[in-house]
Design a protein around this motif. Structure first.
Motif, mmCIF file in Angstrom:
data_model
loop_
_atom_site.group_PDB
_atom_site.id
_atom_site.type_symbol
_atom_site.label_atom_id
_atom_site.label_comp_id
_atom_site.label_asym_id
_atom_site.label_seq_id
_atom_site.Cartn_x
_atom_site.Cartn_y
_atom_site.Cartn_z
ATOM 1 N N VAL A 164 51.840 92.647 10.793
ATOM 2 C CA VAL A 164 51.864 91.330 11.438
ATOM 3 C C VAL A 164 50.895 91.310 12.611
ATOM 4 O O VAL A 164 50.169 90.335 12.825
ATOM 5 C CB VAL A 164 53.296 90.975 11.894
ATOM 6 C CG1 VAL A 164 53.312 89.689 12.691
ATOM 7 C CG2 VAL A 164 54.212 90.860 10.699
ATOM 8 N N ARG A 165 50.845 92.393 13.357
ATOM 9 C CA ARG A 165 49.937 92.474 14.504
ATOM 10 C C ARG A 165 48.473 92.385 14.062
ATOM 11 O O ARG A 165 47.634 91.800 14.740
ATOM 12 C CB ARG A 165 50.179 93.783 15.257
ATOM 13 C CG ARG A 165 49.722 93.757 16.691
ATOM 14 C CD ARG A 165 50.183 94.976 17.451
ATOM 15 N NE ARG A 165 51.615 95.000 17.680
ATOM 16 C CZ ARG A 165 52.239 94.279 18.616
ATOM 17 N NH1 ARG A 165 51.567 93.472 19.390
ATOM 18 N NH2 ARG A 165 53.543 94.371 18.761
ATOM 19 N N ARG A 166 48.169 92.975 12.894
ATOM 20 C CA ARG A 166 46.807 92.898 12.357
ATOM 21 C C ARG A 166 46.453 91.477 11.932
ATOM 22 O O ARG A 166 45.313 91.044 12.067
ATOM 23 C CB ARG A 166 46.663 93.832 11.154
ATOM 24 C CG ARG A 166 45.972 95.135 11.493
ATOM 25 C CD ARG A 166 45.401 95.801 10.276
ATOM 26 N NE ARG A 166 46.353 95.932 9.193
ATOM 27 C CZ ARG A 166 47.059 97.020 8.924
ATOM 28 N NH1 ARG A 166 46.929 98.087 9.673
ATOM 29 N NH2 ARG A 166 47.893 97.050 7.913
ATOM 30 N N MET A 167 47.442 90.764 11.390
ATOM 31 C CA MET A 167 47.190 89.393 10.941
ATOM 32 C C MET A 167 47.053 88.425 12.108
ATOM 33 O O MET A 167 46.429 87.378 11.982
ATOM 34 C CB MET A 167 48.319 88.926 10.021
ATOM 35 C CG MET A 167 48.314 89.598 8.678
ATOM 36 S SD MET A 167 49.483 88.879 7.543
ATOM 37 C CE MET A 167 50.986 89.727 7.972
ATOM 38 N N LEU A 168 47.663 88.774 13.248
ATOM 39 C CA LEU A 168 47.620 87.908 14.430
ATOM 40 C C LEU A 168 46.946 88.655 15.581
ATOM 41 O O LEU A 168 47.618 89.090 16.524
ATOM 42 C CB LEU A 168 49.037 87.494 14.830
ATOM 43 C CG LEU A 168 49.856 86.763 13.776
ATOM 44 C CD1 LEU A 168 51.276 86.591 14.236
ATOM 45 C CD2 LEU A 168 49.234 85.429 13.454
ATOM 46 N N PRO A 169 45.638 88.828 15.539
ATOM 47 C CA PRO A 169 44.967 89.625 16.568
ATOM 48 C C PRO A 169 44.993 88.987 17.953
ATOM 49 O O PRO A 169 44.904 89.679 18.957
ATOM 50 C CB PRO A 169 43.535 89.737 16.052
ATOM 51 C CG PRO A 169 43.357 88.572 15.166
ATOM 52 C CD PRO A 169 44.696 88.298 14.563
ATOM 53 N N ASN A 170 45.133 87.667 18.009
ATOM 54 C CA ASN A 170 45.117 86.975 19.301
ATOM 55 C C ASN A 170 46.506 86.595 19.782
ATOM 56 O O ASN A 170 46.652 85.765 20.663
ATOM 57 C CB ASN A 170 44.238 85.727 19.204
ATOM 58 C CG ASN A 170 42.829 86.076 18.799
ATOM 59 O OD1 ASN A 170 42.280 87.062 19.262
ATOM 60 N ND2 ASN A 170 42.245 85.301 17.909
ATOM 61 N N GLY A 171 47.528 87.186 19.192
ATOM 62 C CA GLY A 171 48.891 86.945 19.634
ATOM 63 C C GLY A 171 49.578 85.786 19.005
ATOM 64 O O GLY A 171 49.170 85.111 18.154
#
Length: 65
Positions: free
Chosen positions: A58-65
């Motif tokens: 999930v963190r990789r898919m949402l790099p900008n938070g």
């Protein structure tokens, strides 16, 4: 360097909390609700955090938070 793009499908499903964890909705609350107990439906209505095993993805898919 090009900008890092956010996966829009993930952005619609997850939101980041103040502590950095990711919040998600629970499954099984769309249809066939008559056989499910009221207490179960109330519990499914509450949001929960993303599991530790899936948090990296999930963190990789949402790099900008």
């Amino acid at each position: 360097m090009p900008k890092i793009k956010t996966r829009r499908s993930a952005a619609k499903r997850f939101s980041q909390t103040g502590s950095g964890k990711f919040k998600r909705r629970r499954q099984n609350l769309r249809h066939i609700l008559t056989k499910k107990a009221a207490s179960r439906k109330m519990r499914l209505g509450q949001s929960t955090t993303v599991d530790k095993a899936n948090e990296k993805a999930v963190r990789r898919m949402l790099p900008n938070g």
